[in-house]
Every structure is written in C-alpha cells, then in structure tokens.
Enzyme design. Structure first.
Site, PDB file in Angstrom:
ATOM      1  N   ASP A 105      57.526 -17.926  24.855  1.00 19.45           N
ATOM      2  CA  ASP A 105      58.819 -18.583  24.984  1.00 19.45           C
ATOM      3  C   ASP A 105      58.731 -19.497  26.195  1.00 19.45           C
ATOM      4  O   ASP A 105      58.410 -19.052  27.294  1.00 19.45           O
ATOM      5  CB  ASP A 105      59.896 -17.515  25.210  1.00 19.45           C
ATOM      6  CG  ASP A 105      61.218 -17.864  24.572  1.00 19.45           C
ATOM      7  OD1 ASP A 105      61.697 -18.978  24.810  1.00 19.45           O
ATOM      8  OD2 ASP A 105      61.766 -17.006  23.856  1.00 19.45           O
TER       9      ASP A 105
ATOM     10  N   ASP B  37      62.901 -23.062  24.240  1.00 17.15           N
ATOM     11  CA  ASP B  37      64.297 -22.686  24.410  1.00 17.15           C
ATOM     12  C   ASP B  37      65.199 -23.920  24.505  1.00 17.15           C
ATOM     13  O   ASP B  37      64.867 -24.888  25.204  1.00 17.15           O
ATOM     14  CB  ASP B  37      64.392 -21.870  25.709  1.00 17.15           C
ATOM     15  CG  ASP B  37      65.721 -21.174  25.891  1.00 17.15           C
ATOM     16  OD1 ASP B  37      65.989 -20.221  25.135  1.00 17.15           O
ATOM     17  OD2 ASP B  37      66.477 -21.575  26.799  1.00 17.15           O
TER      18      ASP B  37
ATOM     19  N   GLU C  30      64.070 -24.371  19.472  1.00 18.85           N
ATOM     20  CA  GLU C  30      65.395 -23.793  19.224  1.00 18.85           C
ATOM     21  C   GLU C  30      66.403 -24.934  19.162  1.00 18.85           C
ATOM     22  O   GLU C  30      66.650 -25.609  20.165  1.00 18.85           O
ATOM     23  CB  GLU C  30      65.795 -22.816  20.331  1.00 18.85           C
ATOM     24  CG  GLU C  30      67.121 -22.133  20.005  1.00 18.85           C
ATOM     25  CD  GLU C  30      67.806 -21.470  21.193  1.00 18.85           C
ATOM     26  OE1 GLU C  30      68.686 -20.631  20.956  1.00 18.85           O
ATOM     27  OE2 GLU C  30      67.483 -21.795  22.350  1.00 18.85           O
TER      28      GLU C  30
ATOM     29  N   HIS D 252      67.223 -12.636  18.986  1.00 19.44           N
ATOM     30  CA  HIS D 252      67.830 -11.877  20.085  1.00 19.44           C
ATOM     31  C   HIS D 252      69.205 -12.404  20.491  1.00 19.44           C
ATOM     32  O   HIS D 252      69.814 -11.871  21.414  1.00 19.44           O
ATOM     33  CB  HIS D 252      66.880 -11.917  21.279  1.00 19.44           C
ATOM     34  CG  HIS D 252      66.697 -13.310  21.798  1.00 19.44           C
ATOM     35  ND1 HIS D 252      66.082 -14.305  21.054  1.00 19.44           N
ATOM     36  CD2 HIS D 252      67.085 -13.900  22.944  1.00 19.44           C
ATOM     37  CE1 HIS D 252      66.104 -15.429  21.731  1.00 19.44           C
ATOM     38  NE2 HIS D 252      66.702 -15.219  22.888  1.00 19.44           N
ATOM     39  N   ASP D 253      69.661 -13.481  19.851  1.00 25.53           N
ATOM     40  CA  ASP D 253      70.974 -14.050  20.170  1.00 25.53           C
ATOM     41  C   ASP D 253      71.997 -13.796  19.069  1.00 25.53           C
ATOM     42  O   ASP D 253      73.155 -14.205  19.202  1.00 25.53           O
ATOM     43  CB  ASP D 253      70.871 -15.578  20.355  1.00 25.53           C
ATOM     44  CG  ASP D 253      70.014 -15.962  21.555  1.00 25.53           C
ATOM     45  OD1 ASP D 253      70.004 -15.213  22.545  1.00 25.53           O
ATOM     46  OD2 ASP D 253      69.358 -17.018  21.476  1.00 25.53           O
TER      47      ASP D 253
HETATM   48  C1  GLC Z   1      68.564 -19.641  24.330  1.00 24.06           C
HETATM   49  C2  GLC Z   1      68.053 -18.233  24.308  1.00 24.06           C
HETATM   50  C3  GLC Z   1      69.114 -17.335  24.862  1.00 24.06           C
HETATM   51  C4  GLC Z   1      69.366 -17.740  26.282  1.00 24.06           C
HETATM   52  C5  GLC Z   1      69.724 -19.209  26.384  1.00 24.06           C
HETATM   53  C6  GLC Z   1      69.616 -19.699  27.781  1.00 24.06           C
HETATM   54  O1  GLC Z   1      69.637 -19.814  23.497  1.00 24.06           O
HETATM   55  O2  GLC Z   1      67.661 -17.881  23.008  1.00 24.06           O
HETATM   56  O3  GLC Z   1      68.760 -15.985  24.775  1.00 24.06           O
HETATM   57  O4  GLC Z   1      70.404 -16.958  26.815  1.00 24.06           O
HETATM   58  O5  GLC Z   1      68.854 -20.016  25.633  1.00 24.06           O
HETATM   59  O6  GLC Z   1      68.275 -19.751  28.165  1.00 24.06           O
END
Ligand code: GLC
Ligand code: CA
Length: 534
Positions: free
Chosen positions: A100, A202, A264, A325-326
């Site tokens: 990541d 990310d 993402e 995980h979100d």
């Molecule tokens: C992304 C991650 C999330 C995190 C956010 C800030 O959305 O998947 O878990 O809190 O970015 O880094």
C-alpha cells in the site's frame, strides 16, 4: 493460458489487513512474521497476489495510513529483515506482493512535515498545503474532512492552516511542487529495488487540489447522513493535473519488469476510465468499487456490469471488488444467504478480482462495543458511527476454535474484539467441511484459475426473463461456461435452450449437484448460483 497476459490480469488479489491477520509475539496485533506463518493458507486459496495494507512506521492515528517513514517497517509489524523474508516466501510460493502506497498525505510526525511546519521560511514549507486564515480568522475555504469537521487545522506557531482531508494528523502533500513528486518516486524506487511487485495507491484521485482552493458547492441531493458529502467535491478530487503525477509514477514502474499499480478511485465510469491513461500510461487497474456501492439486486448488477464492460476503453483490463478495510463486510451487506452468490459473481466476472481477508469464511461485521471503537471517523462522529465506522470489518482473522481464534495466543487481548461466532466460523472447522463457505471459495478460485474462459474469456449477459436472476456466459475458444445467479430466495424455472441442449454442472453454491441439466427447463433454487459447462 497465461501466455499473453500479466499476473495482475489472470491472478486473484487477496488483501491482508496486517493488524488483523496473525499475531506472532503476543501483543494482540498482527505482524509480518505472523503473515509469513500463514502463507501456506493464503496459497491454498489459489490467489496470485497479496496486497498488504500499510506496514510503515506510523503513530497509527489512521492505523498506518498516516506514514511517518516510507522506507521502513513499523516495529509493531517487524523489521526490514522480516519484510525481506516475507517477500522471499511469497515469491517462493509463486505469488506476488503488492504494498500500500500512501502518497497523498504523510503523518504529522514525518520529518518532511516537522520541517515544513517549523517556519514559513523553511525550504519544505511548500511541500504541504499551507494557507493564511480567512479574514475572520477561520479556515481558508469550506472544504471538509472525510472523517468529520473542516479539512484545515491552524498551526498556532506559524499562524497558517494546513490541509488534511482525513485526520488532522494526516497533512496533505503539495504535488504542485515538483520536488515532492521526485521525493515520493524515490520512496517507491526503494521498494521496487527490494523486489515488490506493485503498489495499491491510496486515494490516488485526490492527489492534486484546485490551484485556487475555491469553495466547493453544496450538493442539492445530499441525503443528510454523512456531512462530508454535503459538498460536491469538484475542487478536491479528480483534478486534471493529477494525471501528470500518475504518469510519472507509471513511468517509474515501467523501468522495472512486470510491476503494477492499482489505484484507489471512487468515481463514476466516465471519470474512472481516464485513469488508465490516454495511452495506457497511468494505473494498470483503477479499482472498480461498483459491486460494493450498488444495491444488491440482479437487474441493477447486470446493468452495471454491462455498462462497465461497455465503458471500458478498448484494451483496458477490468477489475472487481466486493470488500476492503473501508467497507462493511460483504456478507453483512448482502446477507448471509447471498454470501456465496456474491463470491461466485466476483470470481466469474471478467477482470481481476480483489478479495478481502476473511470474506472466504463468510466473516460478517463484528459489532464493536462503544468502549472499543477506535476508527477515527466513528470516534469523531458518534451519531453516524454505525455507518462510517470501519472497525467492524477489521476484526481478527478466525483460524480455529481456540481462545483468540488462533489469531493471538490465549490470554492476549486482541486489538479489536473477535466475532462471537468464531468457534464455528473459522479456517480449521471450514476446511474440514466439504460444503463450507471456505471449501466453496477454494473450489471457485480453483475453477477460475483452471479455466481460460473465466480468467481471460469474453463476457456476455444472458436474458432469463426473471427479475431476480443474473446470467452470463464466459467464452474462450471452445470453452464456454454459463453462470446463473439467483439474487433472491425464490426458486425459478427458466428456458435457456437458445444456448444449447444441456449444460454440465461444474460448481454450485450448494456444493452438491453434479451431472447434466437440461437448459430448456433449468431450475434455480433460492440463493443459488451455478456454473455450467456448455
Ligand atoms: C484510503 C484508505 C483508508 C484511509 C484513507 C486515508 O481511503 O483506504 O483506509 O483511511 O485512505 O489514508
Ligand atoms: Ca504482534
């Protein structure tokens, strides 16, 4: 079968949330040696790549997404030597490793930010996004944080605000300053040289903000739930210049052999597709989250799959995601009765599937007692914690029926509570039951990986005339498979004789039927999914 395709096209990606996979040293938090011990299991899922959520040094205000050093390992997770050993073992098992990368923001404890905030004259001041207060002393504009409250925090010492769209401890880097991108490319190079196979990047679509920092307009259709979505994020997301940044990252990856990045990106198709790059010179895969966001209805899902297929640029490789995980666990979102149908969909669609650890067991959201709630959006916004809190989908992996489910030694307190049903829903119990969710999942992934039609074949929707059913074929050369998914509890008889006389059952969600079925009168029972060979 893999002839002309890359590993990230034919392989399944398995996401591990390192804090929750396996604790090896009794602190109740998962770690790299723990993951290493469990690689045999990971391999038994027939996945091609492992994606690890962040493992870097971090004060953990956002559980590792606040990075204090991009080129080291948090002592809680292990050492660089542990990492190298893990990477070597992943490779020895024929899998790839994806890290990541969190380039949009650092931790406020990162040396870059410490320097930047030390004075207005510091050479790194411009590495972050600093602005004077508005005339009334308040924040420079109306931007908000995903995690509640304004996106700006005042630094008393220097009298300016810095930007953060997540927690206050996640100041955002300024990619309009070329030195920042050079520095981040250097951090990426560190891991590429070490042999990592790729990055999950990310919030890649947030990396550039409007140069003038204009106020964002109010969304007239806001549903009144999450205050962050009261505004239309037209100046903090998907800015045209972000593509220049991504092309530079891609060019770096292309200096190496067969590395990849998956971005993402929460955007609709039209914008999402632009992240492949006009010349396929941006991300290899822009995450496609539609199966997570859409209502679980057969015709809705059919329409979105067809639309996505139609919207893909020629030569763009598709991908699908059911959980991460979100997001609330897929088994909770669609209901336990539909959990297998959902996995069958994910693993028979055209494109790279990403699976979230524990979904192969049918893990559901774990209710978190108020005193254990840790995730910042939930802590900051207790009224909507049940909607925005992410602890429920981050609980420890369930390995066996022993105390702490085999995740941590007995007597240790895991960092998040275990699911109440872990004594029944775990790897050991499910491995011993040929009809379990895990056995089904393994059969499904084995089928996908052994079938050219499923990994690289064409997709075509099939009309069934029944509202609750979604059916499609996957075809490659002479191999042709028919997938029929029942999104509801009622049984239906359909006539698919236009596709042929009969089909041979290759896999069904019930794991019981074998033999041939007549397509003229095909029975699909409630909550069933079947794959037939035509
Ligand atoms: C992304 C991650 C999330 C995190 C956010 C800030 O959305 O998947 O878990 O809190 O970015 O880094
Ligand atoms: Ca540990």
């Amino acid at each position: 079968m893999n002839g002309n395709f890359h590993w990230w096209q034919t392989g399944i990606i398995y996401q591990i949330y390192p804090r929750s996979f396996q604790d090896s040293n009794g602190d109740g938090i998962g770690d790299l040696p723990g993951i290493r011990q469990r690689l045999k299991y990971v391999q038994s899922l027939n996945v091609g790549a492992v994606w690890l959520s962040p493992i870097y040094p971090s004060p953990m205000h956002d559980f590792g997404y606040d990075v204090a050093d991009y080129t080291d390992i948090h002592p809680m997770f292990g050492t660089l030597a542990d990492f190298d050993a893990l990477l070597a073992d992943v490779h020895a098992r024929g899998m790839k490793l994806i890290l990541d990368l969190v380039p949009n923001h650092t931790s406020n404890e990162h040396p870059w930010f410490r320097e930047s905030r030390s004075s207005r004259a510091n050479p790194k001041r411009d590495w972050y996004i600093w602005r004077d207060p508005a005339p009334d002393g308040g924040p420079p504009n109306n931007w908000t944080s995903f995690f509640g409250g304004p996106a700006w925090t005042l630094d008393e010492q220097t009298g300016q605000y810095y930007l953060h769209q997540f927690v206050t401890q996640q100041p955002e880097l300024n990619y309009r300053n070329p030195a920042v991108l050079e520095a981040m490319l250097g951090e990426m190079r560190f891991w590429l040289e070490r042999g990592v196979d790729g990055f999950r990047v990310d919030v890649i679509w947030l990396m550039i903000k409007d140069a003038e920092l204009r106020d964002e307009p109010v969304d007239p259709n806001w549903d009144g739930v999450n205050p962050h979505f009261r505004l239309q994020h037209i100046y903090t997301q998907d800015q045209p210049e972000v593509h220049d940044v991504i092309r530079r990252m891609r060019a770096l990856l292309d200096e190496y052999d067969d590395r990849m990045m998956v971005g993402e990106i929460y955007l609709h198709n039209e914008q999402l597709m632009t992240y492949y790059g006009a010349d396929f010179d941006e991300v290899h895969l822009p995450f496609n989250f539609q199966l997570i966001l859409a209502p679980w209805e057969a015709q809705t899902v059919r329409r979105l799959v067809d639309q996505y297929e139609a919207d893909l640029p020629a030569g763009g490789w598709p991908n699908w995601v059911l959980g991460n995980h979100d997001q609330h666990r897929v088994a909770t979102r669609v209901g336990a009765a539909q959990a297998r149908v959902a996995q069958m969909l994910l693993l028979t669609l055209r494109g790279t599937p990403t699976c979230y650890y524990g979904d192969e067991l049918g893990m559901e959201n774990v209710p978190i007692p108020p005193e254990f709630v840790q995730d910042p959006p939930a802590v900051n916004q207790p009224e909507i914690a049940h909607i925005v809190g992410r602890d429920p989908e981050r609980t420890p992996m369930q390995w066996d029926a022993s105390p702490n489910a085999g995740f941590a030694a007995p007597g240790v307190q895991p960092w998040l509570p275990l699911a109440l049903d872990y004594a029944q829903r775990n790897v050991a119990v499910e491995s011993g039951d040929p009809r379990s969710m895990l056995s089904f999942f393994r059969a499904l992934t084995a089928l996908r990986q052994s079938s050219a039609a499923l990994t690289v074949g064409d997709y075509a929707a099939v009309d069934t005339g029944v509202e609750n059913l979604f059916a499609y074929t996957r075809t490659h050369g002479d191999e042709r498979l028919l997938v029929v998914l029942n999104f509801a509890g009622s049984t239906h008889r359909i006539d698919l004789s236009a596709l042929g006389k009969e089909g041979e059952i290759v896999l069904s969600t019930g794991m019981e039927s074998t033999g041939k079925l007549r397509l003229r009168a095909l029975y699909v029972v409630g909550n069933e999914g079947i794959v037939l060979r035509l």
